[in-house]
Enzyme design. Structure first.
Site, mmCIF file in Angstrom:
data_model
loop_
_atom_site.group_PDB
_atom_site.id
_atom_site.type_symbol
_atom_site.label_atom_id
_atom_site.label_comp_id
_atom_site.label_asym_id
_atom_site.label_seq_id
_atom_site.Cartn_x
_atom_site.Cartn_y
_atom_site.Cartn_z
ATOM 1 N N ASN A 113 6.942 -4.816 0.797
ATOM 2 C CA ASN A 113 6.740 -5.699 -0.336
ATOM 3 C C ASN A 113 5.517 -6.581 -0.122
ATOM 4 O O ASN A 113 4.536 -6.498 -0.852
ATOM 5 C CB ASN A 113 7.991 -6.551 -0.552
ATOM 6 C CG ASN A 113 7.993 -7.241 -1.895
ATOM 7 O OD1 ASN A 113 7.334 -6.789 -2.831
ATOM 8 N ND2 ASN A 113 8.681 -8.351 -1.988
ATOM 9 N N ASP A 114 5.574 -7.371 0.925
ATOM 10 C CA ASP A 114 4.521 -8.361 1.136
ATOM 11 C C ASP A 114 3.146 -7.731 1.358
ATOM 12 O O ASP A 114 2.141 -8.288 0.936
ATOM 13 C CB ASP A 114 4.876 -9.252 2.329
ATOM 14 C CG ASP A 114 6.196 -9.977 2.113
ATOM 15 O OD1 ASP A 114 6.477 -10.308 0.946
ATOM 16 O OD2 ASP A 114 6.934 -10.189 3.081
ATOM 17 N N VAL A 115 3.111 -6.543 2.007
ATOM 18 C CA VAL A 115 1.813 -5.971 2.380
ATOM 19 C C VAL A 115 1.087 -5.332 1.198
ATOM 20 O O VAL A 115 -0.039 -4.875 1.343
ATOM 21 C CB VAL A 115 1.948 -4.925 3.517
ATOM 22 C CG1 VAL A 115 2.537 -5.575 4.756
ATOM 23 C CG2 VAL A 115 2.777 -3.740 3.084
ATOM 24 N N VAL A 116 1.721 -5.298 0.016
ATOM 25 C CA VAL A 116 1.046 -4.770 -1.167
ATOM 26 C C VAL A 116 1.013 -5.818 -2.279
ATOM 27 O O VAL A 116 0.712 -5.509 -3.421
ATOM 28 C CB VAL A 116 1.733 -3.493 -1.703
ATOM 29 C CG1 VAL A 116 1.621 -2.364 -0.685
ATOM 30 C CG2 VAL A 116 3.186 -3.742 -2.060
ATOM 31 N N ALA B 42 8.681 -12.389 3.411
ATOM 32 C CA ALA B 42 8.013 -13.679 3.296
ATOM 33 C C ALA B 42 8.639 -14.526 2.187
ATOM 34 O O ALA B 42 8.299 -15.687 2.015
ATOM 35 C CB ALA B 42 6.524 -13.488 3.030
#
Lengths: 452, 91
Positions: A378-381, A419
């Site tokens: 989720n956070d990395v995109v 996050a």
């Protein structure tokens, strides 16, 4: 007794070689073994020099081994970060106890000795309690979000001041009970220090606490007048500090920001008041999308690892490749729970190394990718990291998957990622959501693609 | 005392130098490996227990030996397991 010093020197050399080896893929495993050999040499040497309680020491070592080896052998690869935190915590506690025991046995002799004792106890206690809190966060026993106590900042400064006063008082009076109080203050300080650190930043806190334990060990080396402890502890303190900085850089964060950022963080709920719609698709929709693609990028996250879906992902990739579709994996440096964690997880699942692509290899050509399959990441995109300065993860490098032609999100629920930040990409018109367990969805998808 | 300080300062530089160029792939194993190395406090714990005359000092020392052993063996074993998985995937 010169041979004892020589053995310690050899052990110190082994530790330097170990760290050097661990920073190059080629020699990493050998380096770790060299470190272990050095440790064995140092421990056996130390044991031969003691005058009494030899049997009791052996029993304690046996008990520690009986706990440590099974724990390290059985831990799942997904749980590595919290295991490292726990091992670090017991190391910090051991350092504090050594200084306490020496203080009890010898008393405060000499200023430098007393200063080193105070430092060891304080840093060791901070490292122990801080590591326990990071463990609880990563194990999801407690929330991974930053925990903000009312007046937390004032409380933190207050405890720090009390600790400093207690430290001074111990130096002046040489009082044992005050030293114990200092240890208690240190424990409170460790908790207050880590509580406000949120989600994806927790591993960086572990790395920093790791460096702290190194310093506590070095300080205990002064207490005991032992050069090996000074060298090894300092090595870990220094290399741990560098590593902490490198990790923070990989996430596009500054260290002060991580440690104190949460104090002034605004709730990222500005956009969540409005009701935004998402488009949920069926397995068949996604299968058709994939079946007619030319290029597919899989972006795996912690969700994939937790669901043990690596093998299903690899089978799907092989099926697509057999139809002439190019499939790559985009591995974010901080995918998983710790920088470099996803590489470990995928290596475990035998995903071919040459298909693992890094940010810089993927992003320039991402506009021509037909389908991006985001599996449990989720956070990395999250485009917010690039576009919204108010986002808590602003500045972290991401995969620009919003620039690809289509995005499929495999998620268990609409719950935000590690996050705790909402992801605007979920509401994007070219995004299709596929709810469900990653392994389950991938297996169904595999069957559906065969039908296309 | 100056000797010990000299050793400390030199070790700081060696520590910085040794890991200054590590790649992200190895961040996790390196952290874990460094973690195992600070378990060298086990040496201190053994020495202190070997002098203890019974009572509180002995109890504290033995607890320290136990905890430090967990740190050492757990740290090295977990690091080795991680690195084992990289085997065969390297050029």
């Amino acid at each position: 007794m010169n041979w004892v010093q020589l053995a310690y020197l050899a052990a110190a050399l082994c530790f330097i070689l170990a760290l050097k080896g661990l920073s190059t893929p080629k020699y990493a495993r050998a380096g770790n073994l060299v470190g272990a050999a050095g440790m064995a040499l140092a421990v056996v040497t130390a044991y031969t020099t003691i005058e009494r309680n030899g049997l009791l020491v052996l029993v304690a070592v046996a008990a520690g081994t009986a706990v440590g080896i099974p724990a390290a052998r059985q831990v799942k690869m997904t749980a590595i970060p919290q295991m490292v935190a726990l091992f670090n915590g017991v190391g910090g506690a051991a350092a504090a106890l050594v200084a306490l025991a020496e203080f009890v046995a010898v008393g405060g002799a000499g200023v430098l000795f007393a200063v080193a004792t105070v430092l060891t106890v304080l840093i060791g206690a901070v490292s122990f309690s801080g590591s326990v809190v990071t463990f609880l966060k990563l194990q999801e026993v407690m929330t991974t979000r930053p925990v903000l106590l009312p007046a937390g900042q004032v409380l933190g400064v207050g405890v720090a001041v009390v600790s400093a006063l207690l430290a001074l008082a111990v130096l002046v009076t040489g009082s044992g009970p005050l030293l114990v109080l200092l240890a208690v203050a240190g424990l409170a300080l460790g908790v207050l220090f880590v509580l406000p650190v949120g989600g994806a930043d927790v591993p960086i806190a572990i790395s920093l606490l790791n460096a702290f334990t190194g310093l506590a060990v070095a300080a205990s080396g002064y207490v005991l007048g032992n050069t090996l402890l000074i060298v090894a502890g300092t090595l870990v303190g220094a290399s741990g500090t560098i590593l902490t900085r490198l990790m923070a850089q990989a996430m596009g964060r500054s260290l002060p920001n991580i440690l104190f950022g949460a104090f002034k963080a605004t709730p990222p709920g500005a956009a969540s008041g409005e009701q935004r719609t998402v488009r949920a698709g069926t397995v068949e929709d996604v299968a058709i999308l994939l079946g007619y693609a030319h290029s597919v990028l899989v972006v795996p996250g912690y969700g994939l690892a937790v669901a043990q879906a690596q093998h299903a992902a690899r089978e799907l990739a092989q099926l697509l490749e057999s139809r002439g579709i190019t499939v790559d994996y985009g591995i974010h440096p901080v995918a998983g729970r710790m920088p470099g964690h996803m590489n470990v997880l995928l290596a475990e699942a035998d995903v071919p190394y040459e298909h693992l692509k890094e940010l810089d290899d993927v992003n320039p050509g991402i506009g021509s990718v037909d389908v991006v399959l985001v599996v449990g990441a989720n956070d990395v995109v999250n485009p917010g990291a690039r576009d919204e300065p108010s986002s808590p993860i602003y500045g972290m490098p991401i995969f620009d998957v919003d620039r690809a032609k289509a995005v499929v999100f495999m998620k268990r629920s609409m719950r935000p990622g590690f996050a705790g930040v909402d992801n605007s990409l979920l509401y994007h018109p070219k995004t299709t959501l596929l709810f469900g367990d990653a392994k389950d969805s991938l297996t169904k998808l595999l069957a559906a693609v065969k039908q296309v | 005392m100056i000797d010990l300080l000299t050793i400390f300062v030199l070790a700081v530089f060696v520590g910085f130098e040794v890991v200054s160029k590590v790649s992200t792939i190895l961040h996790t194993p390196l952290m874990s490996g460094a973690n195992a190395i600070h378990g060298v406090i086990l040496v201190g714990a053994i020495l202190i227990t070997g002098q203890a005359d019974g009572g509180v000092a002995l109890a504290l020392g033995l607890l320290a030996v136990f905890l430090a052993t967990v740190n050492v063996v757990g740290g090295f074993v977990v690091t080795d397991r991680m690195l084992e998985m990289f085997k065969g995937h390297k050029r």
